[in-house]
Structures are given as C-alpha cells and as structure tokens.
Design a protein around this motif. Structure first.
Motif, short mmCIF file in Angstrom:
data_model
loop_
_atom_site.label_atom_id
_atom_site.label_comp_id
_atom_site.label_asym_id
_atom_site.label_seq_id
_atom_site.Cartn_x
_atom_site.Cartn_y
_atom_site.Cartn_z
N UNK A 121 0.21 -6.29 -1.82
CA UNK A 121 -1.14 -5.73 -1.69
C UNK A 121 -1.19 -4.72 -0.54
N UNK A 122 -0.48 -4.99 0.55
CA UNK A 122 -0.45 -4.04 1.66
C UNK A 122 0.22 -2.73 1.25
N UNK A 135 5.68 -6.46 5.14
CA UNK A 135 6.55 -5.30 4.92
C UNK A 135 5.84 -4.32 3.98
N UNK A 136 5.47 -3.17 4.51
CA UNK A 136 4.84 -2.13 3.70
C UNK A 136 5.94 -1.15 3.28
N UNK A 153 -7.10 -9.41 -7.63
CA UNK A 153 -6.75 -9.10 -9.01
C UNK A 153 -5.45 -8.32 -9.13
N UNK A 154 -4.88 -7.89 -8.00
CA UNK A 154 -3.56 -7.26 -8.02
C UNK A 154 -2.45 -8.29 -8.22
N UNK A 169 -1.74 0.85 1.01
CA UNK A 169 -1.28 1.99 1.79
C UNK A 169 -0.96 3.18 0.90
N UNK A 170 -0.29 2.92 -0.21
CA UNK A 170 0.11 4.01 -1.09
C UNK A 170 -1.07 4.66 -1.77
N UNK A 171 -2.05 3.86 -2.17
CA UNK A 171 -3.18 4.37 -2.93
C UNK A 171 -4.22 5.06 -2.05
#
Length: 380
Positions: free
Chosen positions: A308-309, A340-341, A251-252, A313-315
């Motif tokens: 999504x990655x 790529x994050x 859903x992102x 990672x951020x959340x």
C-alpha cells in the motif's frame, strides 16, 4: 442549538448557502491565509493572494475589529504577524465507532479544545444521538460557548458511501446507521449544519489541521483501527472522490493473499500469547512493544504495508505517509523502519520518496477530524 453563521455551505436539513466564491479582494481569502500560516505578515498575505498591500491592511483592520483574526504574541499588534482568533467560533466532531462514541471540540484556530470518549452498549440511532447531544451540551457549558458561535458538527463513521444521496453502507456493528441520510439525521438532533465522512477520511482531515500533517501539503493517511483504511490530502484539502470513498486503502489488499494490518488481528495474536488488552481505543495508553506477539503481527502485515505504501507513493507522489488511526504510537514507530517503498533506480537514483511518520493526533482522531469539517468548509 442554533448557528448564526450564514456564509457557509450547509449540509443536512439546512438550505444551501449562495456559496460566494473567494474573490481576489474578499476578506475571507485573507482569513484563509492566516489560518494556514499562523503568524503570517500582511506582506506575505499580499504576495499569496495578489491583493494590493494597502487593501490588505485595510481589510485586516476590519477583520481584527470584527474579531476574526488577531495579532500574535502578547502585544496583539498586526505588525507582529496574524493568527485566527480562537474564540471567534467553534465546531464539534462526532465519531460513531463500533461500540462507543467520541466527541471533539475545536476552536476557530484549529486547536483541539476538548475530547470525550464514551463507551455504549447500544449503538442504535436514538441511543447514540441522545448521549452525543448531552455530551455536546455539557462541553459547551463547561467552556462557556454560546450556541451562535458554533459553526456546525462533523460526523465520522465506519463505512462507505453507497451513492451520492448521503447514505452509507456501514459496518455491521452499527447496522441501524446503514442506508439512512446520516447528515439529515444528525442535523435534526443538534439543529446544526452537519457534514459526514467515513472514518479514514475524517482522521486524515484532522491530522492535516491538528497533527503533523499540517506541515505537509500532500499526504496519504493509513488508518489502522478495527479495520484498515485511509484518507488522502492534496494541497491541504481532502480528496473525496466521486462518491466520497477515496482512500479505501484496504481494498488494495485481497484478503486471501494479504493479512490486513488492523488491530483486531493484533488483539487475536496477543491473546494467543496470553496478553489481554483493553479496548483498542485505549491501547495507546498501555501498549508495550515488547509484548509477545507484537513481532508476529508485524511479520504478518509487513507485505501489506509495503504494497500500500508503494502504491500510494507511485500513484500520488505524496510528501508523506502518516501512520495513524488507533494504532499505538510505539507500534507505529516499530513498523515504520521496516516499510519498504519500492521504486526503480535510474542513473543511480530513485524518484523522491515520501517521509513515513507517526500521526500526531492520537486521542479521538476521527472525532478531531470530523470537527475540522465545518472549519474546512468555512475557510475553503
């Protein structure tokens, strides 16, 4: 089938147990430590639980006598470290797929004993449960498992929970399973305590016990199958969310802007290049990363994986991102180096980044994850 396990929180048509909490001197707290750290010593258990070591020693003797735990190695002595007794109890997992079912059998140590995958023409309730019950009975007979040693059955199914009443809005291919209490329905068929999760959460739960996810306390699981979803593990436990829908990673990705990284898209691209593939559930057995069309799929879904990655990672500041589901391992290995994050540089450094790794559970991942649900409930 019946179950003699009375100290667990039951689901389905079974009454809720009293839900005794893990008190400081509760022997279940010791079993929990033994489950998560195979080979743990009594001294380490005392340090982790704050239970005096003399009390730990006394309780360990009782737990060994009752058959819940045992000493590791050939000697079987508690002084060499402890592990769960795999034969103390078992659990089953049922994955209701779009055109098949999978069954997994797991022992008390969290090891996968057996799996079965059965394709079906009819995914209606009666057809699925009739076949599933027959398969479970056959597996129990094959492995000489008495009914009173079965903790329960977990179910993983494609869809999202509509509310807190146990009903799901399932994929259109399994229409008959929509808007019913799945836990009650399965519990009636098996006469076992029953737990239900969506397929992404289930696969993540299985990876956290039977796969590479066991080495990470916190990870995000990318579930790549006929659709794209996922699951979240925090401090070893599943994050369910308010309604049980946490981890809906797909859903992102607005469909008009991003190509969803799913295997249906891969199948269409491969077919365009003249490559016919078997059922996606067997794709891992035959996949060739050099097939024409593979790089095209990666190119189309690369931005989706990156987004999504990065968001995950951020959340969540997770230790790892695990690529799993029904994606072939060789394809995941080809995708991972290209993800790529994004993170800001500050004073010449980024914040700590998650490892990105392939899933360890590749055979019937949803069924394996579903089989962990009774065990997770017992231990946690």
């Amino acid at each position: 089938m019946t179950s003699a396990r009375n100290n667990q929180l039951l689901r389905g048509n079974f009454e809720l147990g009293k839900g005794e909490k893990l008190l400081q001197d509760n022997p279940k707290a010791i079993v929990k430590e033994v489950f998560w750290t195979h080979g743990i010593t009594q001294r380490a258990i005392s340090a982790a639980t704050k239970i005096p070591q003399q009390t730990v020693s006394r309780l360990v003797i009782t737990l060994i006598e009752d058959g819940l735990i045992r000493g590791v190695g050939d000697s079987g002595k508690a002084s060499t470290g402890l592990e769960p007794n795999p034969e103390y109890a078992y659990s089953y997992g049922l994955s209701i797929l779009l055109d098949a079912i999978s069954i997994a059998l797991m022992n008390f140590k969290g090891e996968v004993v057996a799996t079965r995958h059965v394709e079906l023409d009819d995914m209606g309730i009666a057809s699925v449960l009739s076949k599933a019950v027959a398969e479970v009975e056959a597996m129990s007979a094959e492995h000489s498992i008495d009914n009173d040693r079965i903790l329960g059955i977990g179910v993983g199914i494609s869809g999202f929970f509509s509310s807190n009443d146990g009903k799901m809005n399932t994929h259109h291919a399994i229409e008959e399973w929509a808007d019913i209490n799945i836990a009650d329905t399965v519990a009636d068929a098996f006469n076992l305590p029953t737990w239900v999760v969506n397929d992404g959460t289930g696969a993540a739960a299985g990876e956290g016990i039977a796969g590479v996810g066991r080495k990470y306390k916190n990870f995000v699981y990318f579930f790549v199958s006929s659709a794209f979803g996922g699951g979240l593990i925090n401090n070893g436990d599943m994050i369910r969310g308010t309604h049980g829908n946490a981890g809906e990673l797909g859903d992102m990705l607005p469909a008009k802007l991003y190509s969803h990284p799913n295997l249906k898209l891969l199948e269409r691209i491969l077919l365009k290049h003249g490559v016919e593939v078997p059922s996606m559930y067997r794709l891992n057995e035959v996949f060739d990363p050099e097939w024409p069309g593979v790089d095209e799929w990666i190119y189309k879904v690369q931005d989706s994986f990156d987004l999504v990655a990065t968001a995950s990672s951020a959340l969540l500041d997770s230790q790892a991102i695990i690529i799993g589901g029904h994606i072939p391992t060789k394809l995941a290995q080809k995708v991972i180096p290209r993800i790529d994050v994004y993170a800001q540089f500050r004073r010449g450094a980024k914040r700590p980044m998650p490892e990105i790794v392939c899933a360890g559970v590749t055979d019937c991942p949803v069924a394996v994850g579903a089989a962990t649900l009774p065990i997770r409930d017992w231990y946690l």
